[in-house]
Design a protein around this motif. Structure first.
Motif, short mmCIF file in Angstrom:
data_model
loop_
_atom_site.label_atom_id
_atom_site.label_comp_id
_atom_site.label_asym_id
_atom_site.label_seq_id
_atom_site.Cartn_x
_atom_site.Cartn_y
_atom_site.Cartn_z
N VAL B 54 -6.60 -7.49 4.38
CA VAL B 54 -5.41 -6.65 4.29
C VAL B 54 -4.18 -7.53 4.10
N VAL B 55 -3.39 -7.21 3.10
CA VAL B 55 -2.15 -7.94 2.85
C VAL B 55 -0.99 -7.01 3.15
N GLU B 56 -0.05 -7.46 3.98
CA GLU B 56 1.05 -6.56 4.32
C GLU B 56 2.33 -7.34 4.57
N GLY B 57 3.41 -6.61 4.83
CA GLY B 57 4.68 -7.24 5.16
C GLY B 57 5.53 -7.47 3.94
N GLU B 58 6.32 -8.54 4.00
CA GLU B 58 7.35 -8.82 3.00
C GLU B 58 6.76 -9.35 1.70
N CYS B 59 6.13 -8.48 0.93
CA CYS B 59 5.60 -8.91 -0.36
C CYS B 59 5.51 -7.70 -1.28
N ASP B 60 5.40 -7.96 -2.58
CA ASP B 60 5.39 -6.86 -3.55
C ASP B 60 3.99 -6.34 -3.84
N ARG B 61 2.98 -7.02 -3.35
CA ARG B 61 1.62 -6.56 -3.63
C ARG B 61 0.79 -6.38 -2.35
N PRO B 62 1.27 -5.53 -1.46
CA PRO B 62 0.48 -5.29 -0.25
C PRO B 62 -0.76 -4.49 -0.59
N GLY B 63 -1.67 -4.38 0.38
CA GLY B 63 -2.85 -3.56 0.15
C GLY B 63 -4.08 -4.19 0.77
N ALA B 64 -5.19 -3.43 0.69
CA ALA B 64 -6.46 -3.95 1.17
C ALA B 64 -7.23 -4.50 -0.02
#
Lengths: 207, 270
Positions: B54-64
């Motif tokens: 899981v990618v989250e937080g201050e970024c433009d491409r969050p997601g699982a």
């Protein structure tokens, strides 16, 4: 022949003492076998030091169990192996200290190690208190020292506590094993507390 | 499973490698127990395929992200790095993986991303160490890097070692490798990456802040409160000839990373 007489026969007691000596040698035998078969992994010095330390600690606790066992079972042979167990504990402690100096410390940094590392200080204190007990463990010393002998050998309680501190102080996160050892020591000390003033330890003092 | 990779001599030490058997049988991975042999014994209880991050937080491409999607566009490299554990032993390990910076860039962190936070899988059913009643660790295992540390060319996401897929006990299927920091910074079995503005709290820092700092740079001048960090035992170490060596600041990677800490008092920011 009833059960009690069989248990107290010299031959049976001797066999029991041999058995205890054999059991107390097991950690050393296992260690020698592991060294010979090179199965201690990539950090054998650490392994050897740790297992010697644990063996010393376990035998110290075993030593402390003998008086309650005698009291509960009424069997005198428990007391006849107590000194041997204590000396085994001392023997493992000596090897543990030597292994630590040789394999972990490399005989360097000695002063800083003992002044700046409280867990090592606790271990050192425990070990140093064990020395006079080992030296005065002979029957002759016991006779010569009389009541003082008993007082001196009560050091075994602070020795056990210091050894426990030495271990729990090293744990990085999982303290489960040391909590169990701590409970055992606490129970053994509580028993002494309960019995103090009674004649619990007196047969042994007569030596 | 064998992996395709490009060797990176410029990022590799030519010191003698720690044998595969030792690298994979002597591990600190408390999720599977605190004994050095526990991970090798029990890490098979963890399922690593399928795996998602899981990618989250201050970024433009969050997601699982399915792990394959995260890795797909990249070519694997082999880097032989020194690994220095805070417990004063060390190894030399040939890792297979991808520079962390390459993956982080694809996730497009925003200007507010000052730190990267990582998290290990939390699943007591698969990880017996997390079921331990006496463990003082507050699972899941958490780590983090400052953005410039994460973007440093040495920071690496490893998916294998010795040319093969990562063994579970070494942090399969994907783990961090930060060779100038103590080993505990190199978080294993990553399931979450979060970009954030505040400095994350890390697991060992929360457990014993006076012993383990956020930075955890290898540094012989700053002792652990309970033992010296001046020397290390390079494994495998023999009984008759213990393999001691002097520990080098930043684990010998000062040339690449010392600038990151210019002006910082490293005895304070340990």
């Amino acid at each position: 022949m009833n059960e009690k007489r069989v248990l107290n026969q010299p031959g049976f007691v001797l066999a029991f003492r041999l058995l205890v000596a054999l059991l107390a040698s097991v950690p050393l035998l296992v260690l020698i076998a592991s060294i010979a078969s090179q199965s201690l992994g990539p950090d054998p010095g650490q392994e050897v030091t740790e297992s010697l330390g644990i063996a010393a600690f376990q035998l110290l606790i075993a030593t402390l169990c003998m008086t309650p066992l005698k009291r509960w079972t009424g069997w005198g042979a428990w007391i006849r192996v107590r000194r041997m167990l204590g000396l085994f504990a001392f023997f493992y402690a000596v090897l543990h200290v030597l292994a630590f100096l040789q394999f972990i410390l490399g005989w360097s940094d000695l002063w800083a190690t003992f002044t700046k590392r409280p867990y090592i200080l606790a271990g050192a204190v425990s070990f140093l208190m064990l020395v006079p007990l080992a030296l005065t463990s002979t029957k002759g010393m016991m006779r010569r020292m009389g009541r003082q002998w008993k007082g001196l050998h009560k050091l075994v309680y602070p020795i056990a506590i210091a050894a426990w501190v030495h271990f729990i102080w090293q744990s990085r996160s999982d303290v489960g094993e040391m909590v169990v050892y701590g409970l055992i020591i606490a129970v053994l000390l509580a028993l002494r507390w309960k019995w103090s003033g009674s004649r619990a330890l007196i047969p042994f003092v007569r030596g | 499973e064998a992996l395709d990779f490009v060797p990176m001599p410029g990022f590799s030490t030519d010191e003698e490698k720690t044998p595969f058997e030792d690298v994979t049988r002597y591990n600190n991975f408390y999720e599977f127990g605190t004994g050095k042999g526990d991970p090798a014994k029990y890490a098979d209880e963890m399922t690593v395929d399928p795996w998602s991050v899981v990618v989250e937080g201050e970024c433009d491409r969050p997601g699982a992200y399915a792990l394959e999607d995260l890795l797909k566009p990249h070519e694997y490299q082999e880097r032989v790095y020194r690994l220095r554990c805070v417990e004063a032993w060390s190894m030399v390990i040939p890792w297979i993986g991808i520079p962390l910076v390459d993956i982080l860039k694809r996730l497009e962190p925003t200007s507010r991303a000052k730190y990267v936070y990582f998290e290990t899988l939390y699943d007591p059913d698969q990880m017996r160490g997390q079921r331990s009643l006496f463990s003082t660790i507050d699972w899941p295992y958490q780590e983090g890097l400052r953005m410039d540390e994460a973007m440093n060319e040495l920071s690496f996401l490893a998916v294998g070692l010795y040319g093969k897929t990562m063994p579970n006990q070494n942090g399969a299927p994907i783990r961090l490798v930060v060779p100038w920091k103590y080993g505990f910074k190199s978080i294993k079995s990553i399931v979450k990456i979060r970009f954030q503005e505040e400095r994350p709290k890390t697991t060992w820092e929360m457990l014993a802040p006076q012993e383990y700092g956020f930075y955890a740079n290898v540094n012989p001048e700053v002792d652990h409160p309970r033992w010296s960090q001046k020397r290390e035992r390079r494994l495998p170490s023999g009984l008759l000839s213990p393999n001691y060596m002097e520990t080098v600041k930043f684990n010998g990677y000062g040339e690449q990373v010392a600038d990151l800490y210019k002006g910082m008092d490293l005895s304070k920011f340990y």
